[in-house]
Design a protein around this motif. Structure first.
Motif, short mmCIF file in Angstrom:
data_model
loop_
_atom_site.label_atom_id
_atom_site.label_comp_id
_atom_site.label_asym_id
_atom_site.label_seq_id
_atom_site.Cartn_x
_atom_site.Cartn_y
_atom_site.Cartn_z
N ILE A 296 0.81 -1.21 0.00
CA ILE A 296 0.00 0.00 0.00
C ILE A 296 0.84 1.26 0.00
O ILE A 296 0.53 2.25 -0.68
CB ILE A 296 -1.01 0.00 1.18
N PHE A 297 1.97 1.26 0.74
CA PHE A 297 2.80 2.46 0.76
C PHE A 297 3.61 2.60 -0.52
O PHE A 297 3.89 3.72 -0.97
CB PHE A 297 3.71 2.46 1.99
N THR A 298 3.96 1.48 -1.13
CA THR A 298 4.62 1.54 -2.43
C THR A 298 3.67 2.10 -3.48
O THR A 298 4.06 2.94 -4.31
CB THR A 298 5.11 0.14 -2.85
N GLY A 302 4.11 5.60 -5.41
CA GLY A 302 4.11 5.44 -6.86
C GLY A 302 3.10 6.37 -7.52
O GLY A 302 3.40 7.00 -8.55
N LEU A 303 1.90 6.48 -6.94
CA LEU A 303 0.88 7.38 -7.47
C LEU A 303 1.34 8.83 -7.39
O LEU A 303 1.15 9.61 -8.34
CB LEU A 303 -0.42 7.20 -6.70
N LEU A 304 1.97 9.21 -6.28
CA LEU A 304 2.43 10.59 -6.13
C LEU A 304 3.57 10.92 -7.10
O LEU A 304 3.74 12.08 -7.50
CB LEU A 304 2.89 10.83 -4.69
N THR A 305 4.32 9.90 -7.50
CA THR A 305 5.40 10.12 -8.46
C THR A 305 4.85 10.54 -9.83
O THR A 305 5.44 11.37 -10.53
CB THR A 305 6.26 8.85 -8.61
N LEU A 417 5.53 4.20 6.68
CA LEU A 417 4.69 5.38 6.88
C LEU A 417 5.53 6.65 6.93
O LEU A 417 5.15 7.68 6.36
CB LEU A 417 3.88 5.24 8.17
N THR A 418 6.69 6.59 7.58
CA THR A 418 7.56 7.76 7.68
C THR A 418 8.04 8.22 6.30
O THR A 418 8.02 9.41 5.98
CB THR A 418 8.78 7.44 8.57
N ILE A 419 8.45 7.27 5.47
CA ILE A 419 8.89 7.61 4.11
C ILE A 419 7.75 8.23 3.32
O ILE A 419 7.90 9.26 2.64
CB ILE A 419 9.43 6.36 3.39
N ALA A 420 6.56 7.61 3.41
CA ALA A 420 5.40 8.14 2.68
C ALA A 420 5.01 9.53 3.16
O ALA A 420 4.68 10.41 2.35
CB ALA A 420 4.22 7.18 2.83
N MET A 421 5.07 9.78 4.46
CA MET A 421 4.70 11.09 5.01
C MET A 421 5.66 12.18 4.53
O MET A 421 5.24 13.32 4.28
CB MET A 421 4.69 11.04 6.54
N CYS A 422 6.93 11.84 4.40
CA CYS A 422 7.90 12.82 3.88
C CYS A 422 7.52 13.26 2.46
O CYS A 422 7.56 14.44 2.12
CB CYS A 422 9.31 12.24 3.90
N LEU A 444 10.25 6.40 -3.79
CA LEU A 444 9.72 5.16 -4.34
C LEU A 444 10.82 4.11 -4.48
O LEU A 444 10.62 2.93 -4.13
CB LEU A 444 9.08 5.42 -5.71
N PHE A 445 11.97 4.53 -4.97
CA PHE A 445 13.12 3.61 -5.08
C PHE A 445 13.51 3.08 -3.70
O PHE A 445 13.77 1.87 -3.53
CB PHE A 445 14.30 4.34 -5.73
N LEU A 446 13.53 3.95 -2.71
CA LEU A 446 13.87 3.54 -1.34
C LEU A 446 12.86 2.51 -0.80
O LEU A 446 13.25 1.51 -0.18
CB LEU A 446 13.89 4.78 -0.44
N LEU A 447 11.57 2.73 -1.06
CA LEU A 447 10.54 1.79 -0.60
C LEU A 447 10.67 0.44 -1.30
O LEU A 447 10.49 -0.62 -0.69
CB LEU A 447 9.15 2.36 -0.86
N LEU A 448 10.97 0.46 -2.59
CA LEU A 448 11.14 -0.79 -3.34
C LEU A 448 12.31 -1.61 -2.79
O LEU A 448 12.21 -2.84 -2.68
CB LEU A 448 11.35 -0.50 -4.82
#
Length: 470
Positions: A296-298, A302-305, A417-422, A444-448
């Motif tokens: 879900i966070f990926t 991804g959508l925000l990218t 969540l922290t990465i997504a919030m940033c 996104l790369f970091l989450l992947l």
């Protein structure tokens, strides 16, 4: 796990097709309907959803809860549907009688036939809820997907017909919804008529259903208020155009429901079955939570990218909604996750906790909205609502943990969540398309990388499933 992925995929197929149709519809709306008219449609939708809460009266949840315990499924179906339908007819009658008052409350002016449109749409909504719910509980993913596609197809055809044959007003959106509901009802009752044969209702058997359902109603009303307070506050402090922009951003955030809807529709019947028959249900729940949070966070980042590319497809008046979108992506993400972590409240049958959770959420969201909307407009409403959903997740998770001792692994969730919030905060306040893209793509790369093990396992399972069924 592969069998569960197969179930999620079959339930998601219709959602993916529905999302394609809905995205095309959103794009058409931005060219055919003004932001002001779309804002008016949003206010009508809020009242419609409130009517659904009263009409269903928690009995749709009771239907799911007792489905695996009742041998006569048809009797359970009609026992829950009949009271909901009666309440819906009562509310529909009231809307027709007090049409002028309802219209002035929503818009400050009178619209003829508004009450009748509300009445027939509400009745069709109640029937469609049970129509899809029966298919969902039978875990017939293919049929569920067909109903989704039929509903969306009928929706867009009805909307376009009204726009080109009558007028470009907010009425067109609800005429489309009515057409979609009616078509899906026809297909559902024709194809699945044998399992829905009318059964005489034994009123004494309704007692356990109502005992389960009634405590859910106040919390459902509060949750409606929680989800509506952003648009209600925008109506008070802003105008219909701002509500329209907010609505478009909200609809784009719902793209994440490509994963959510199929998962949630599969999840509830599956987890109730697991709880009843599998002593190791907690291990299953922990693993599902880890996988779902990774995905879900990926998807969110991804959508925000690519969000600015998406908004280039819309009419120019709607493109500033791209800066409203980021915080709204928290809504489908948190909703998915608290549907997983909060099941302990359902298992313990202590559903009164939902009232407390919803009350806290409403209060926090209200004060957040009145504080941020005067400063940031629709962006402020989005930030307040997104953070409130995080609060709802935290409360549902903590209470469920206390009731059932699930011992959820939260470390990876917090990191994701922290990465997504940033990314969300950066994209909301830094209104530069290039900078937003570069920052989001890096995250996104970091989450992947961080979630590669879970994502690879899911990918392998899906590929294996496709190859086996090819």
């Amino acid at each position: 796990m592969k069998s569960y992925i197969k179930g999620i995929v079959t339930f998601s197929l219709g959602t993916w097709l529905k999302a394609i149709i809905n995205f095309a519809q959103i794009s058409m709306i931005t060219y055919l309907v003004s932001p002001e008219e779309l804002g008016k449609a949003v206010m009508f939708s809020l009242l419609y959803n409130l009517g659904l809460v009263f009409s269903l009266f928690g009995l749709d949840e009771a239907f799911m809860r007792f489905y695996h315990e009742e041998e006569n499924k048809s009797r359970l179906f009609w026992s829950c549907l009949y009271p909901s339908l009666m309440i819906g007819i009562l509310l529909s009658s009231i809307s027709i009688i007090f049409e002028k008052q309802m219209s002035r409350l929503l818009y400050g002016e009178t619209y003829k036939w508004l009450g009748l449109l509300y009445a027939v749409t509400l009745i069709s909504g109640v029937l469609q809820r049970y129509n899809q719910l029966y298919v969902r509980m039978k875990q017939d993913g293919v049929m569920f997907s067909i109903l989704d596609v039929v509903n969306s197809g009928g929706n867009i055809i009805g909307m376009l017909a009204y726009i080109f044959l009558v007028q470009r007003s907010f009425f067109s959106l609800f005429f489309g919804q009515l057409c979609g509901n009616l078509l899906a009802l026809m297909v559902g009752f024709i194809v699945d008529s044998n399992s829905r044969r009318f059964q005489a209702i034994e009123w004494k058997r309704l007692t356990p259903y109502f005992k389960y359902a009634i405590p859910l109603v106040p919390s459902a009303l509060l949750f409606w208020l929680f989800s509506a307070i952003d648009r209600i506050t925008l109506r008070q402090l802003s105008d219909f155009s701002e509500i329209g922009l907010y609505s478009v951003a909200f609809k784009i955030a719902s793209i994440i429901n490509l994963f959510n809807s199929g998962f949630i529709n599969f999840w509830k019947p599956t987890v109730f079955d697991k709880y009843k028959n599998d002593p190791n249900w907690r291990n299953f729940l922990r693993r599902v939570f880890l996988i779902a949070s990774a995905i879900i966070f990926t998807l969110t980042v991804g959508l925000l990218t690519v969000k600015d590319v998406v908004f280039m497809l819309f009419q120019r008046n709607y493109r500033t909604a791209s800066f409203v979108l980021p915080a709204l992506t928290l809504i489908p993400g948190m909703e998915l996750l608290f549907n997983i972590t909060g099941v302990g409240i359902f298992f313990s049958k202590k559903t009164y906790w939902f009232f407390f959770i919803a009350a806290v959420g409403v209060t926090a969201n209200y004060f957040g909205n009145i504080s941020l909307i005067p400063l940031l407009g629709a962006r402020g409403a989005a930030i307040s609502t997104g953070i409130s959903y995080i609060l709802i997740f935290a409360l549902r998770t903590a209470i469920s943990e206390r009731l059932c001792s699930i011992n959820l692994p939260l470390k990876k969730f917090v990191t994701n969540l922290t990465i997504a919030m940033c990314v969300i905060l950066f994209d909301t306040f830094i209104m530069n398309y290039l900078y937003d893209f570069l920052f989001s793509a890096s995250a996104l790369f970091l989450l992947l990388i961080y979630n590669r093990a879970f994502l690879l396992n899911i990918s392998k399972s899906i590929i294996s499933l496709v190859n086996r069924n090819a």
